[in-house]
Design an enzyme around this catalytic site. Structure first.
Site, PDB file in Angstrom:
ATOM      1  N   LYS A 229       0.880  -1.176   0.000  1.00  0.00           N
ATOM      2  CA  LYS A 229       0.000   0.000   0.000  1.00  0.00           C
ATOM      3  C   LYS A 229       0.915   1.224   0.000  1.00  0.00           C
ATOM      4  O   LYS A 229       1.493   1.588   1.012  1.00  0.00           O
ATOM      5  CB  LYS A 229      -0.904  -0.010   1.234  1.00  0.00           C
TER       6      LYS A 229
ATOM      7  N   GLY B 159       5.406   4.839   9.644  1.00  0.00           N
ATOM      8  CA  GLY B 159       4.593   6.046   9.580  1.00  0.00           C
ATOM      9  C   GLY B 159       4.395   6.663  10.948  1.00  0.00           C
ATOM     10  O   GLY B 159       5.278   6.607  11.808  1.00  0.00           O
ATOM     11  N   SER B 160       3.206   7.223  11.169  1.00  0.00           N
ATOM     12  CA  SER B 160       2.943   8.002  12.372  1.00  0.00           C
ATOM     13  C   SER B 160       2.431   7.147  13.520  1.00  0.00           C
ATOM     14  O   SER B 160       1.873   6.061  13.321  1.00  0.00           O
ATOM     15  CB  SER B 160       1.916   9.096  12.070  1.00  0.00           C
TER      16      SER B 160
ATOM     17  N   PRO C 186      -0.210   7.846  15.629  1.00  0.00           N
ATOM     18  CA  PRO C 186      -1.666   7.637  15.636  1.00  0.00           C
ATOM     19  C   PRO C 186      -2.127   6.559  14.661  1.00  0.00           C
ATOM     20  O   PRO C 186      -3.005   5.749  14.987  1.00  0.00           O
ATOM     21  CB  PRO C 186      -2.217   9.021  15.252  1.00  0.00           C
ATOM     22  N   THR C 187      -1.539   6.537  13.458  1.00  0.00           N
ATOM     23  CA  THR C 187      -1.924   5.512  12.485  1.00  0.00           C
ATOM     24  C   THR C 187      -1.523   4.128  12.974  1.00  0.00           C
ATOM     25  O   THR C 187      -2.274   3.152  12.809  1.00  0.00           O
ATOM     26  CB  THR C 187      -1.279   5.800  11.116  1.00  0.00           C
ATOM     27  N   ALA C 188      -0.349   4.012  13.609  1.00  0.00           N
ATOM     28  CA  ALA C 188       0.092   2.720  14.134  1.00  0.00           C
ATOM     29  C   ALA C 188      -0.876   2.206  15.191  1.00  0.00           C
ATOM     30  O   ALA C 188      -1.171   0.998  15.245  1.00  0.00           O
ATOM     31  CB  ALA C 188       1.492   2.844  14.722  1.00  0.00           C
TER      32      ALA C 188
ATOM     33  N   GLU D 197       7.601   0.915  12.587  1.00  0.00           N
ATOM     34  CA  GLU D 197       8.741   1.839  12.626  1.00  0.00           C
ATOM     35  C   GLU D 197       8.135   3.223  12.543  1.00  0.00           C
ATOM     36  O   GLU D 197       7.625   3.627  11.502  1.00  0.00           O
ATOM     37  CB  GLU D 197       9.702   1.549  11.464  1.00  0.00           C
TER      38      GLU D 197
ATOM     39  N   CYS E 124      12.935  10.514   9.729  1.00  0.00           N
ATOM     40  CA  CYS E 124      12.570  10.120  11.091  1.00  0.00           C
ATOM     41  C   CYS E 124      13.787  10.014  12.004  1.00  0.00           C
ATOM     42  O   CYS E 124      13.692  10.223  13.211  1.00  0.00           O
ATOM     43  CB  CYS E 124      11.793   8.814  11.077  1.00  0.00           C
TER      44      CYS E 124
ATOM     45  N   GLU F 192       7.228  15.649  17.052  1.00  0.00           N
ATOM     46  CA  GLU F 192       7.947  15.506  15.787  1.00  0.00           C
ATOM     47  C   GLU F 192       7.412  16.525  14.786  1.00  0.00           C
ATOM     48  O   GLU F 192       6.222  16.517  14.456  1.00  0.00           O
ATOM     49  CB  GLU F 192       7.778  14.094  15.244  1.00  0.00           C
TER      50      GLU F 192
END
Length: 490
Positions: free
Chosen positions: A180, A233-234, A236-238, A255, A288, A385
């Site tokens: 994705k 990624g971020s 919140p998404t994790a 990560e 990152c 961040e």
């Protein structure tokens, strides 16, 4: 008809890649270049039927791909890596236009690294079958069996490289994948499927479904047929992904972000430290791993800042297609506004803008390299961040204070320490991070573990650590001496 997007005469498909074929969608989303904001084209949006078809294709291809074994898979993957190098010019030009990364860096470094990500893990997988343990009671043959269908979700700041970083071990382990890509820079991830097909990769081993994370990504990670989810990624998404994978007890690797400290001790080589600190602006600060909190001993802080300012003053911000450019654009207007907002709020609260602090004249998505000082440990620019070309300066008076300040956020991805080697190593040992560079920065070897602690992630990528995630491990045991079944107490 296939949705073709043209970039510098290079034709790129904007459709999905499922089961070895391009698949269109009734829904599309716009894709703009960060270089000047122009519309690159419209990209297929993954609907539930596309997610289902991709997982079905990966499932169908899995038994034959897994049965090949590491030796035969290695042959396929080395052809893939060679083909990737052959496509290098096209991939570099497309990623530059799509993502805004410097063309010179893509051509000179990233393409080679992407190919190495594939070939290294193809070779490394050969070691898995040799994993044996001579125990006191049994001989153990530890098998690394393919897990199944893996969903790989990659971020927009380095989409092609980070996709191959996941793709290499997933495929070498014998899994099939559904990629994705990031919606803000999807094109080179999709092109990797064409590269693999040109190299003769069997249909269904690599599938690509493009789309928005909240819909397409959510559908993929929630599917119970998926065996692994690898996400970069971020935070919140994790957390959202973790809820979905947790429902199906699917292992997930995360990560995530960082707010790493760049520590300059009293006895550091200030010139080398200042030059390295300026590197934290690379990729417009969208890295990152960057040491975005510059912690400097009070006795050398003014001298260090003066030296760093000379380096930063010479950095050229501009069009990433120009070989002389050193800092390109921020990826998207939403990210630009986020970065500018952090700086504006810090200024309003009384922080000092040492340099930068405004949009750059190069264009709408270009921001000046910025350094902020006179901040407190609890300020948002210290704790959050920013992911742009913005660094924060803090001062300390002892090594223990530096370590305490460095550990004083919820992140723990990386760290940098400059100073005499013994002293720097002692400080490095105190840092709660997954990685620390001493008198250096961004040195990486694929054999080594990569990942963070706390809000910077779960799990490790690299070397055997990647295979431990992408495989189901099985212990096959043989007795060390003639075996006789004995009931307890007899």
């Amino acid at each position: 008809m296939e949705n073709i997007i043209e970039i510098d005469g290079i034709q790129v498909s904007g459709d999905h890649f499922i089961g070895g074929k391009r698949v269109s969608s009734t829904e599309r989303f716009p894709n703009h270049s960060p270089i000047d904001g122009h519309l690159i084209g419209y990209v297929a949006a993954g609907l539930p039927e596309h997610c289902n078809a991709a997982i079905e294709a990966a499932q169908a291809a899995f038994p034959a791909w897994a049965a090949l074994g590491p030796d035969k898979r290695r042959e396929h993957l080395h052809r893939f890596a060679d083909e990737l190098k052959a496509w290098g010019e096209k991939l570099a030009r497309v990623e530059c236009e799509d993502n805004g990364m410097l063309y010179a860096r893509l051509k000179g470094h990233q393409i080679e690294r992407c190919a190495h990500n594939i070939s290294f893990f193809a070779d490394e997988a050969l070691k898995l079958k040799e994993h044996r343990i001579e125990g006191r009671n049994a001989k153990h043959h530890v098998r690394f069996d393919p897990a199944g269908v893996c969903v790989l979700i990659t971020p927009w700041n380095s989409p092609m490289m980070l996709t191959t970083w996941k793709l290499g071990p997933a495929l070498a382990a014998g899994n099939t994948v559904v990629i994705k890509p990031p919606e803000w820079a999807p094109l080179t991830c999709s092109m990797l499927a064409d590269v693999a097909a040109a190299a003769g990769m069997p249909p269904g081993v690599i599938n690509v479904v493009q789309g928005i994370g909240a819909t397409t990504g959510a559908a993929l990670v929630a599917d119970p047929r998926v065996a692994r989810v690898s996400f970069t990624g971020s935070v919140p998404t994790a957390k959202t992904i973790a809820k979905s994978t947790g429902q199906n007890l699917v292992p997930a690797s995360f990560e995530l972000g960082g707010k790493s400290a760049f520590i300059v001790l009293e006895d550091a080589d200030l010139d080398r430290a200042a030059q390295t600190a300026a590197l934290q602006y690379r990729n417009a600060g969208q890295v990152c791993l960057a040491g975005t909190r510059i912690l400097v001993h009070s006795k050398v802080a003014d001298d260090f800042v003066a030296r760093m300012q000379k380096v930063v003053a010479g950095l050229r911000v501009g069009d990433p297609r120009d070989a002389s450019t050193e800092i390109g654009p921020i990826i998207h207007p939403r990210q630009f506004d986020k970065v500018a907002g952090f700086v504006d709020r810090a200024r309003d609260r009384g922080a000092r803008i040492v340099w930068g602090g405004a949009k750059h004249e190069a264009g709408d998505l270009y921001y000046q390299p910025t350094l902020i000082s006179d901040v407190d440990q609890g300020d948002e620019v210290v704790q959050s961040e920013i992911f742009g070309p913005v660094l924060v300066l803090q001062r300390f008076d002892s090594d223990d204070e530096a370590a305490s300040m460095a550990n004083g956020t919820r992140y723990g991805l990386a760290g940098v320490v400059f100073g005499s080697e013994g002293r720097a190593l002692r400080v490095a040992e105190q840092l709660r991070t997954g990685m620390v560079w001493v008198n250096s920065f961004f040195l990486r070897d694929l054999e080594a573990p990569f990942g963070g602690v706390r809000d910077s992630g779960i799990g490790r990528e690299g070397g055997q650590w990647s295979f431990e995630f992408f495989c189901d491990m099985k212990d096959v045991m043989l007795p060390q001496k003639p075996y006789a079944p004995v009931f307890a107490g007899r």
